[in-house]
Every structure is written in structure tokens, then in C-alpha cells.
Design an enzyme around this catalytic site. Structure first.
Site, PDB file in Angstrom:
ATOM      1  CD  GLU A   1      25.044 -22.302  34.840  1.00 34.74           C
ATOM      2  OE1 GLU A   1      23.868 -22.664  34.623  1.00 34.74           O
ATOM      3  OE2 GLU A   1      25.330 -21.450  35.682  1.00 34.74           O
TER       4      GLU A   1
ATOM      5  CD  GLU B   1      17.302 -30.436  31.016  1.00 28.38           C
ATOM      6  OE1 GLU B   1      18.099 -31.295  31.412  1.00 28.38           O
ATOM      7  OE2 GLU B   1      17.648 -29.300  30.640  1.00 28.38           O
TER       8      GLU B   1
ATOM      9  CE  LYS C   1      34.357 -35.530  28.317  1.00 28.07           C
ATOM     10  NZ  LYS C   1      33.253 -35.804  27.347  1.00 28.07           N
ATOM     11  N   PRO C   2      35.343 -32.192  25.545  1.00 30.55           N
ATOM     12  CG  PRO C   2      35.673 -32.214  23.234  1.00 30.55           C
ATOM     13  CD  PRO C   2      36.406 -32.386  24.545  1.00 30.55           C
TER      14      PRO C   2
ATOM     15  CB  CYS D   1      20.321 -25.339  29.226  1.00 28.70           C
ATOM     16  SG  CYS D   1      21.102 -23.776  28.810  1.00 28.70           S
TER      17      CYS D   1
HETATM   18  P1  NAD Z   1      25.700 -34.772  29.938  1.00 24.78           P
HETATM   19  O1  NAD Z   1      25.587 -34.493  31.391  1.00 24.78           O
HETATM   20  O2  NAD Z   1      25.310 -36.097  29.442  1.00 24.78           O
HETATM   21  O3  NAD Z   1      27.226 -34.563  29.451  1.00 24.78           O
HETATM   22  C1  NAD Z   1      27.928 -33.358  29.664  1.00 24.78           C
HETATM   23  C2  NAD Z   1      29.424 -33.640  29.597  1.00 24.78           C
HETATM   24  O4  NAD Z   1      29.800 -34.447  30.727  1.00 24.78           O
HETATM   25  C3  NAD Z   1      29.864 -34.409  28.368  1.00 24.78           C
HETATM   26  O5  NAD Z   1      31.108 -33.913  27.934  1.00 24.78           O
HETATM   27  C4  NAD Z   1      30.002 -35.822  28.895  1.00 24.78           C
HETATM   28  O6  NAD Z   1      30.864 -36.651  28.123  1.00 24.78           O
HETATM   29  C5  NAD Z   1      30.559 -35.576  30.277  1.00 24.78           C
HETATM   30  N1  NAD Z   1      30.361 -36.658  31.240  1.00 24.78           N
HETATM   31  C6  NAD Z   1      29.496 -37.702  31.186  1.00 24.78           C
HETATM   32  N2  NAD Z   1      29.600 -38.454  32.314  1.00 24.78           N
HETATM   33  C7  NAD Z   1      30.536 -37.866  33.089  1.00 24.78           C
HETATM   34  C8  NAD Z   1      31.057 -38.154  34.374  1.00 24.78           C
HETATM   35  N3  NAD Z   1      30.663 -39.193  35.099  1.00 24.78           N
HETATM   36  N4  NAD Z   1      31.993 -37.320  34.897  1.00 24.78           N
HETATM   37  C9  NAD Z   1      32.416 -36.234  34.193  1.00 24.78           C
HETATM   38  N5  NAD Z   1      31.958 -35.920  32.963  1.00 24.78           N
HETATM   39  C10 NAD Z   1      31.020 -36.733  32.413  1.00 24.78           C
HETATM   40  O7  NAD Z   1      24.887 -33.622  29.195  1.00 24.78           O
HETATM   41  P2  NAD Z   1      24.613 -33.459  27.615  1.00 24.78           P
HETATM   42  O8  NAD Z   1      23.629 -34.483  27.178  1.00 24.78           O
HETATM   43  O9  NAD Z   1      25.897 -33.350  26.890  1.00 24.78           O
HETATM   44  O10 NAD Z   1      23.920 -32.018  27.580  1.00 24.78           O
HETATM   45  C11 NAD Z   1      22.579 -31.798  27.884  1.00 24.78           C
HETATM   46  C12 NAD Z   1      22.399 -31.253  29.280  1.00 24.78           C
HETATM   47  O11 NAD Z   1      23.183 -30.082  29.434  1.00 24.78           O
HETATM   48  C13 NAD Z   1      20.980 -30.828  29.595  1.00 24.78           C
HETATM   49  O12 NAD Z   1      20.646 -31.239  30.896  1.00 24.78           O
HETATM   50  C14 NAD Z   1      21.028 -29.316  29.515  1.00 24.78           C
HETATM   51  O13 NAD Z   1      20.067 -28.635  30.272  1.00 24.78           O
HETATM   52  C15 NAD Z   1      22.395 -29.057  30.027  1.00 24.78           C
HETATM   53  N6  NAD Z   1      22.862 -27.755  29.575  1.00 24.78           N
HETATM   54  C16 NAD Z   1      22.898 -26.733  30.498  1.00 24.78           C
HETATM   55  C17 NAD Z   1      23.300 -25.475  30.104  1.00 24.78           C
HETATM   56  C18 NAD Z   1      23.365 -24.347  31.088  1.00 24.78           C
HETATM   57  O14 NAD Z   1      24.059 -23.377  30.815  1.00 24.78           O
HETATM   58  N7  NAD Z   1      22.664 -24.426  32.201  1.00 24.78           N
HETATM   59  C19 NAD Z   1      23.660 -25.236  28.775  1.00 24.78           C
HETATM   60  C20 NAD Z   1      23.609 -26.295  27.860  1.00 24.78           C
HETATM   61  C21 NAD Z   1      23.212 -27.553  28.274  1.00 24.78           C
END
Ligand code: NAD
Length: 478
Positions: free
Chosen positions: A246, A377, A173-174, A280
Site C-alpha cells: 500500500e 506525493e 518491523k515498525p 496517504c
Molecule cells: P517509508 O517507505 O519511508 O517507510 C515505510 C517502512 O519501510 C518503514 O518501516 C521503513 O523503516 C521501512 N523501510 C525503509 N527502507 C526499506 C527497505 N529498503 N526495505 C524494506 N523496508 C524498508 O514510508 P514512511 O515515510 O514511513 O510513510 C509514508 C509513506 O507511506 C507515504 O508515501 C504514504 O503515502 C504511505 N502510506 C500509504 C498508506 C496506504 O494505505 N496506501 C497508508 C499510510 C502511509
């Protein structure tokens, strides 16, 4: 415009509700990348059913064959690298160089885990009765992979690669921000010979993600994203299923009084403004020794002003747009918060004219640990300068947030560097390097609230532990 589809039970299909969403180029929102299914919980349930069948097929496939598929997928990606770079720039807003880096790394990740497929092993011990006790590592079954948008190929490849290498099926689920590149990764795997039931793709947002995390038939959920979503995923997975999270960071770079300030400036600027501040592991705090603080601030502010912001497809651009309108609003909101909290905006922090999500990178000075811009963040190009009176205070300030992903130090003093590595409460410690960037060979993951502490590895051979379960077999002579 691309017409995106889900891959469910081995068939490409639109979402069952007919609802769709459009993804636009953040540099030119008039440029529509494609239209994709807004998947429902019912689509996810069907995808998991199909993957359960796929898991049986794949677990019975020899590791060498699984490795061959990953290797062939890697070659497919490499053969299309030029087109993929352009698609990645258009879809996410990276610069060409940033996109090329991601496109070249993804096949390497797949190859790394192709090699791990044939190394999955166990232990064996002689038993007192002349028999043997041995352990078997087996696939867990169906893996759910929920991923963010900032590395739409690289991060999924570090989840799907090891999951498939270990013999699991995957429901992917991207992020809805980068659906096209996610689909390309699935196409690469199919082109590499993966039986289509072994991977499912469900486009969409929170509804689809939540349904995947909650589905009891998904044995392991691997998630990368924000802390708020990660907590929801962990709660949905419950106590008996595996969840690997993560999450975010608030990564500091400490600059000591013996540092080469030109080098320190390069390290900070790359870490803070690379990927338009949307990594991140990106640098969001500089903790500078008071002896070098003012000169370093001046150098970093000038380097920030020199960043050429624009469409990543244009030559000479070194910072692309923010990935989406919501990212730009968040950036502008935090700049406002910083000013209201009493920090001084040294440079940047404004939106650029035009329709794209372009901003000037922001540098704040006079930031204190209690300010929100020092603790939360932002995930955008905002740098907070904090002043330290010496090494001890700098190390303490560096640890002063709930996050613990990456922390850097710039110094020529090896003893101090080693002491910093010892005291740091971060999963990654970088000496004279940007906080961003990682090696495939070692575990990657955050301490404190940046990640789950069980199965925190997101790289390296130990990653295979998350995707396999262990059984102990006792055999006596008959
Ligand atoms: P996000 O949490 O908004 O979304 C991540 C994924 O979760 C998406 O596919 C989204 O559709 C899905 N999602 C949203 N609500 C959900 C729910 N209730 N249940 C299950 N899945 C759900 O994050 P984003 O905006 O896509 O990415 C940015 C964040 O990711 C930042 O906080 C960044 O630090 C973090 N990040 C961490 C790493 C790492 O390795 N630590 C790497 C890259 C990004």
C-alpha cells in the site's frame, strides 16, 4: 525515557550490535520519547527463526482461541486509552482528537478480525465416484509486516490482526519514527494471551526492513509506505512469495459548479490538513470548476490561515507538527519547487518560529498538470488548486497522475457523482466526503501505482485471502 527492546523468539532483548536510535517529540525535540534497538539483518534472521516455531504453535491453535486473544488485546488497548493518546501525540505529533480517533479504531480492527478468525471456510463438491472434493484455507506461515509512522497502531493492527486471526506468526518491523506505539501494540497482544513466539518485534530502519522482505522463510510480506520503498520490497520478495503493498497517493477533490462551497471547504480542509497533511489518502489537489474556483480558493485559503498550529497536547490546537525534521525539509522543499515552477503561493508554506517541526499549511493556485506539485506525493500540508472548464476536464485532471488511491467529488448532482465514480482511476471514491477516512468493512487499497493489484485489499473480509493459502483435497471411497 522509554527503553525499547526487540521481541525475538519470545524474549525481550536489545539489538545484537548494541546500536540504538532515539525518538524525539516533534513538537518539543528536547523531549526524548525513548531509545530503541537499531536492529541488524542478524536480528531479523533470528526473529524469523523464532516466528517459524511460533507459526507451528499458532496454526495448531483453534480459531476461537485466536479470536479470544485478539478480543483481549482490544480490551487491553481500551483500558489504557488515555495514556496511549498522550503517548501517540508525543511520539508522532498528532492532535489529541486525531490520536483519540486512532486509539479507538485499533481495538475495533482487532475485533473485526477476531470475528473473521472463526469464519475461515472452504468449498466442497460431490465427486462422480461418490467421494468429495473440498478446499481448505490454511495459514501461510510467517508473515512480515513493514509499516509507516503515520498510523502506528491502526495500520499494523490491520495487518497483524488478520495475520494472527488466520493462524500465522508475524515478524513486525515498525517505522523508526513511531517505535513506542508499535511496542504498545505488541504488549497488548501479549497481555491478551498471545504466545510470545507468535509475534516478533524488530525495531530499526531500512536494513531491518530489507532483511525481512528478503528472508525466504517469510511466506508473505505486507508493506505500507512510500512507492520507492514498496518497489524495493516487491523486488526483494521475488516472484514466488506474496507481497502486498500500500503506497502513496496524490488525491484530488473535484468541486463542481453546483457545490455548497461552505461544505466543500470543510471537506477539503479536513482532507488536506488533517494529520498535518500526512495521510496517504489526504487531499493534495483541488480541481475546481471555473465558475466556483475563485470563491472556493478564497474560502480554503482563509480556513488554512485559521488553523491553530501547535503542540497537539495543547487545547484548541487543530494541526500538530510534522512528524520529523525530514518531513519538514520535504515540505519546505516542495513549497520552493512550486514557486520555482510558477505556481502562486496563496498562503502559508513557511516554518513557524520555535524548535518544533511546525509549519503553516500551504495553498497554491495556478497549478498545471505538468508541475511536480501536481504530480508528486508531498505527504505534508500542501494543497494545489487546478482550474477546470467543466465536468469532463475535471474528471480527466483528477486521473492525471500515476497514483490512484483516493479521489473525491463535491456536488449535488447524483448523475455526475455516479459518473465520476465510474470514470475514477482510484481505489476509493468519496462523494461529498474528505478523500481521507475509511470503513473497515470494505476493501481499502489503491489502483495504478498506489498499490499492488493482487491482494490489494487492506480491510474488509477479503483481506483474509492474503493471509491464507488454499489447498484442494480429493477423496474417493476406499
Ligand atoms: P517509508 O517507505 O519511508 O517507510 C515505510 C517502512 O519501510 C518503514 O518501516 C521503513 O523503516 C521501512 N523501510 C525503509 N527502507 C526499506 C527497505 N529498503 N526495505 C524494506 N523496508 C524498508 O514510508 P514512511 O515515510 O514511513 O510513510 C509514508 C509513506 O507511506 C507515504 O508515501 C504514504 O503515502 C504511505 N502510506 C500509504 C498508506 C496506504 O494505505 N496506501 C497508508 C499510510 C502511509
Amino acid at each position: 525515557m522509554h527503553s525499547g527492546l526487540n521481541l525475538i523468539g519470545g524474549e525481550w532483548a536489545p539489538g545484537s550490535s548494541g546500536a540504538t536510535f532515539r525518538r524525539r517529540n516533534p513538537a518539543r525535540p528536547g523531549d526524548v520519547i525513548g531509545e530503541f534497538p537499531e536492529s541488524s539483518a542478524a536480528d531479523v534472521a533470528e526473529a524469523v527463526s523464532g516466528a517459524a516455531e511460533g507459526a507451528r504453535i499458532w496454526a495448531a491453535t483453534h480459531a476461537e482461541k485466536r479470536a479470544d486473544v485478539l478480543e483481549a488485546a482490544a480490551r487491553w488497548l481500551e483500558s489504557r486509552a488515555d495514556e496511549l493518546v498522550v503517548e501517540l501525540v508525543r511520539e508522532e505529533g498528532k492532535t489529541r482528537a486525531e490520536a483519540a480517533m486512532e486509539i479507538s479504531r485499533t481495538p475495533r480492527n482487532l475485533r473485526f478480525y477476531a470475528a473473521e478468525a472463526v469464519r475461515i471456510n472452504g468449498e466442497s463438491y460431490p465427486a462422480a465416484d461418490g467421494g468429495v472434493v473440498y478446499t481448505r484455507r490454511e495459514p501461510v506461515g510467517v508473515v512480515g509486516a513493514i509499516t509507516p509512522w503515520n498510523f502506528p497502531l491502526n495500520i499494523p493492527s490491520r495487518k497483524i490482526g488478520p495475520a494472527l486471526a488466520a493462524g500465522n506468526a508475524v515478524v513486525f518491523k515498525p517505522s523508526p519514527v513511531t517505535p513506542l506505539l508499535a511496542q504498545r501494540l505488541v504488549e497488548a497482544l501479549l497481555a491478551g494471551g498471545l504466545p510470545p513466539q507468535v509475534i516478533a518485534l524488530v525495531h530499526g530502519g531500512a536494513e531491518a526492513g530489507a532483511a525481512l522482505a528478503a528472508d525466504e522463510r517469510v511466506a508473505a510480506v505486507t508493506f505500507t509506505g512510500s512507492n520507492a520503498t514498496g518497489r524495493a520490497v516487491h523486488a526483494a520478495a521475488g516472484p514466488t512469495r506474496r507481497a502486498q503493498l500500500e503506497m502513496g497517493g496524490k488525491n484530488p477533490v473535484v468541486v463542481l459548479d453546483d457545490a455548497d462551497l461552505e461544505r466543500a471547504t470543510q471537506i477539503i480542509v479536513k482532507g488536506a490538513f488533517g494529520l498535518s497533511g500526512q495521510a496517504c489518502t489526504g487531499t493534495s489537489r483541488v480541481i475546481a470548476h471555473r465558475a466556483v474556483h475563485d470563491e472556493l480558493l478564497d474560502r480554503v485559503a482563509r480556513a488554512a490561515e485559521a488553523r491553530v498550529v501547535g503542540d497537539g497536547l495543547r487545547d484548541g490546537v487543530d494541526m500538530g507538527p510534522l512528524a520529523a525534521g525530514f518531513q519538514m525539509e520535504k515540505f519546505l522543499g516542495y513549497v520552493r519547487i512550486g514557486e520555482e515552477e510558477g505556481a502562486k503561493l496563496t498562503t502559508g508554506g513557511r516554518r513557524l518560529h520555535g524548535e518544533g517541526h511546525f509549519v503553516r499549511p500551504a495553498v497554491f493556485e495556478g497549478v498545471t498538470p505538468d508541475m511536480r506539485i501536481a504530480r508528486e506525493e508531498i505527504f505534508g500540508p500542501v494543497l494545489a488548486f487546478q482550474r477546470a472548464s467543466g465536468f469532463d476536464e475535471a474528471a480527466e485532471l483528477a486521473n492525471g497522475t500515476r497514483y490512484g488511491l483516493s479521489a473525491g467529488i463535491v456536488t449535488r448532482d447524483l448523475d455526475r457523482a455516479l459518473e465520476f465514480a465510474r470514470r475514477s482511476e482510484s481505489g476509493l471514491v468519496k462523494v461529498n466526503q474528505p478523500t481521507s477516512g475509511m470503513a473497515m468493512t470494505v476493501p481499502f487499497g489503491g489502483l495504478k501505482e498506489s498499490g499492488t493489484q493482487t491482494f490489494k485489499e487492506q480491510a474488509g473480509p477479503s483481506m483474509m485471502l492474503f493471509y491464507t493459502q488454499e489447498k484442494s483435497v480429493y477423496i474417493s471411497p476406499s
